[in-house]
Design a protein around this motif. Structure first.
Motif, PDB file in Angstrom:
ATOM      1  N   GLN A 209       0.844  -1.194   0.000  1.00  0.00           N
ATOM      2  CA  GLN A 209       0.000   0.000   0.000  1.00  0.00           C
ATOM      3  C   GLN A 209       0.878   1.243   0.000  1.00  0.00           C
ATOM      4  O   GLN A 209       2.072   1.170   0.318  1.00  0.00           O
ATOM      5  N   ILE A 210       0.305   2.362  -0.359  1.00  0.00           N
ATOM      6  CA  ILE A 210       1.045   3.620  -0.357  1.00  0.00           C
ATOM      7  C   ILE A 210       0.700   4.376   0.918  1.00  0.00           C
ATOM      8  O   ILE A 210      -0.241   5.172   0.973  1.00  0.00           O
ATOM      9  N   LYS A 211       1.424   4.057   1.979  1.00  0.00           N
ATOM     10  CA  LYS A 211       1.226   4.700   3.277  1.00  0.00           C
ATOM     11  C   LYS A 211       2.578   4.899   3.931  1.00  0.00           C
ATOM     12  O   LYS A 211       3.467   4.059   3.788  1.00  0.00           O
ATOM     13  N   ALA A 227       9.148   9.874  -2.411  1.00  0.00           N
ATOM     14  CA  ALA A 227       7.946   9.617  -1.606  1.00  0.00           C
ATOM     15  C   ALA A 227       6.792  10.514  -2.065  1.00  0.00           C
ATOM     16  O   ALA A 227       5.654  10.059  -2.192  1.00  0.00           O
ATOM     17  N   GLY A 228       7.079  11.781  -2.316  1.00  0.00           N
ATOM     18  CA  GLY A 228       6.042  12.710  -2.754  1.00  0.00           C
ATOM     19  C   GLY A 228       5.424  12.286  -4.072  1.00  0.00           C
ATOM     20  O   GLY A 228       4.195  12.349  -4.256  1.00  0.00           O
ATOM     21  N   THR A 233       0.782   9.627  -7.177  1.00  0.00           N
ATOM     22  CA  THR A 233       0.420   8.871  -8.389  1.00  0.00           C
ATOM     23  C   THR A 233       0.205   7.370  -8.181  1.00  0.00           C
ATOM     24  O   THR A 233      -0.553   6.755  -8.931  1.00  0.00           O
ATOM     25  N   ALA A 234       0.869   6.759  -7.200  1.00  0.00           N
ATOM     26  CA  ALA A 234       0.831   5.297  -7.064  1.00  0.00           C
ATOM     27  C   ALA A 234      -0.304   4.839  -6.148  1.00  0.00           C
ATOM     28  O   ALA A 234      -0.693   5.545  -5.220  1.00  0.00           O
ATOM     29  N   VAL A 235      -0.818   3.647  -6.425  1.00  0.00           N
ATOM     30  CA  VAL A 235      -1.804   3.042  -5.518  1.00  0.00           C
ATOM     31  C   VAL A 235      -1.251   1.780  -4.864  1.00  0.00           C
ATOM     32  O   VAL A 235      -1.854   1.242  -3.933  1.00  0.00           O
ATOM     33  N   PHE A 243       2.830   1.034  -9.244  1.00  0.00           N
ATOM     34  CA  PHE A 243       1.888   1.202 -10.344  1.00  0.00           C
ATOM     35  C   PHE A 243       0.737   2.113  -9.928  1.00  0.00           C
ATOM     36  O   PHE A 243       0.445   2.284  -8.744  1.00  0.00           O
ATOM     37  N   ASP A 244       0.071   2.682 -10.952  1.00  0.00           N
ATOM     38  CA  ASP A 244      -1.050   3.588 -10.697  1.00  0.00           C
ATOM     39  C   ASP A 244      -2.364   2.820 -10.690  1.00  0.00           C
ATOM     40  O   ASP A 244      -2.381   1.585 -10.765  1.00  0.00           O
ATOM     41  N   LYS A 245      -3.476   3.535 -10.642  1.00  0.00           N
ATOM     42  CA  LYS A 245      -4.799   2.912 -10.495  1.00  0.00           C
ATOM     43  C   LYS A 245      -5.175   2.027 -11.685  1.00  0.00           C
ATOM     44  O   LYS A 245      -6.046   1.171 -11.587  1.00  0.00           O
ATOM     45  N   ASP A 246      -4.503   2.234 -12.825  1.00  0.00           N
ATOM     46  CA  ASP A 246      -4.777   1.419 -14.011  1.00  0.00           C
ATOM     47  C   ASP A 246      -3.776   0.271 -14.170  1.00  0.00           C
ATOM     48  O   ASP A 246      -3.816  -0.455 -15.164  1.00  0.00           O
ATOM     49  N   GLY A 247      -2.857   0.144 -13.209  1.00  0.00           N
ATOM     50  CA  GLY A 247      -1.884  -0.932 -13.264  1.00  0.00           C
ATOM     51  C   GLY A 247      -0.646  -0.611 -14.078  1.00  0.00           C
ATOM     52  O   GLY A 247       0.169  -1.491 -14.368  1.00  0.00           O
ATOM     53  N   HIS A 248      -0.462   0.657 -14.460  1.00  0.00           N
ATOM     54  CA  HIS A 248       0.716   1.052 -15.234  1.00  0.00           C
ATOM     55  C   HIS A 248       1.841   1.485 -14.299  1.00  0.00           C
ATOM     56  O   HIS A 248       1.585   2.136 -13.275  1.00  0.00           O
TER      57      HIS A 248
END
Length: 310
Positions: A209-211, A227-228, A233-235, A243-248
């Motif tokens: 996770q991104i935390k 980190a910023g 951008t990352a999930v 990767f981002d919300k679309d898996g890229h």
């Protein structure tokens, strides 16, 4: 009666004798809010373990729905009584170990990552009589932090279960620049382990996770700039590749400084097994499946429903 005895007594009165919290307060000579805290303590410390028996057909339906939605080879949904991290990791760890036992055969190469979820898989593995199995670490796990990545324990337990000598990748997951990575990759011993990870026909991993309090963010790998960028951008990540919300892949420069298996390599595996669950991993799991990085998912029934609703 000491504090622990009172907690046990309160739990018995509440769960076995159906007493109300007010009745328990009178019996034990404490306030009702104190009784409530006692019952929470009883659950947290494992004195009380609540199990919800999910009908097998409901779990089977969830598995079928996941397989259809994400084009999976297999979905394994575990029934958990509490939607809490330690319960989820223990339960899906057992399910993943059982699934792995059912598919591993002679001459297989098993690639594994690290972290608490995969550690829970490792401790549940049973010995299996197979020949010429190899176990290899898929990403670096050395850091400046004292936090335990469970690398050594995981590789040892996998090797013990499948009578294999594990192949370690004694490196950090991420280095400061590409030049450092290229120098490391020029070493023939390191290249041999990396290549073995590419040849692995079974890969077992979780997604992060991104935390700020997640394990990877506490290992000292990221600059403030890194980190910023990831927060914006990352999930999630798999094998320290974000990767981002679309898996890229969301940062090519960071990806180029990462040591270990690339996400595209996971798509080539016979079994690319994602083991993950919990409310904080829903976005990450969904994006990872959307990116087609896993063809097998092991999760819990609550997480399954959440990602099916996305």
């Amino acid at each position: 009666m000491d504090k622990n005895d009172k907690v046990i007594q309160a739990a018995k009165l509440y769960y076995l004798l159906d007493c109300t919290q007010n009745e328990i307060a009178k019996k034990l000579g404490v306030s009702r809010p104190t009784v409530s805290r006692m019952l929470q303590t009883a659950k947290r410390e494992g004195i009380v373990q609540i199990k919800i028996c999910e009908k097998a057909d409901r779990l089977t339906d969830l598995e079928a729905d996941l397989e259809q939605k994400y084009g999976l080879k297999k979905a394994v949904v575990a029934s958990v009584g509490q939607y809490e991290d330690h319960v989820i990791k223990t339960t899906i760890g057992l399910k993943a170990a059982e699934y792995l036992d059912s598919i591993v055969g002679d001459d297989d190469i098993i690639g594994v990552t690290w972290g608490t979820t995969i550690y829970h898989v490792a401790v549940e593995l049973k010995k299996k009589q197979v020949n010429n199995v190899q176990v290899v670490q898929l990403k670096g796990g050395i850091s400046l932090s004292e936090k335990n990545t469970y690398v050594s324990e995981i590789l040892y337990l996998f090797g013990k279960a499948f009578n294999a000598s594990p192949h370690y990748l004694p490196l950090p997951a991420i280095v400061d620049n590409v030049v450092v990575k290229e120098a490391i990759m020029a070493d023939r011993h390191i290249k041999r382990v990396i290549d073995m990870g590419k040849r692995a026909n079974i890969a077992l991993f979780t997604c992060g996770q991104i935390k700020s309090d997640s394990l990877l963010f506490n290992l000292g790998y990221f600059s403030e700039e890194d980190a910023g960028m990831l927060y914006s951008t990352a999930v999630g990540d798999i094998s320290s590749r974000f990767f981002d919300k679309d898996g890229h892949v969301c940062s090519q420069s960071l990806d180029e400084r990462t040591l270990g298996i690339e996400l595209e390599e996971l798509k080539k595996k016979d079994y690319s097994i994602l083991v993950a669950g919990g409310s904080h991993k829903i976005e990450s799991i969904h994006a990872a499946l959307k990116g087609e990085y896993a063809n097998v998912l092991v999760t819990d029934q609550y997480t399954a429903r959440f990602i099916l609703d996305k």
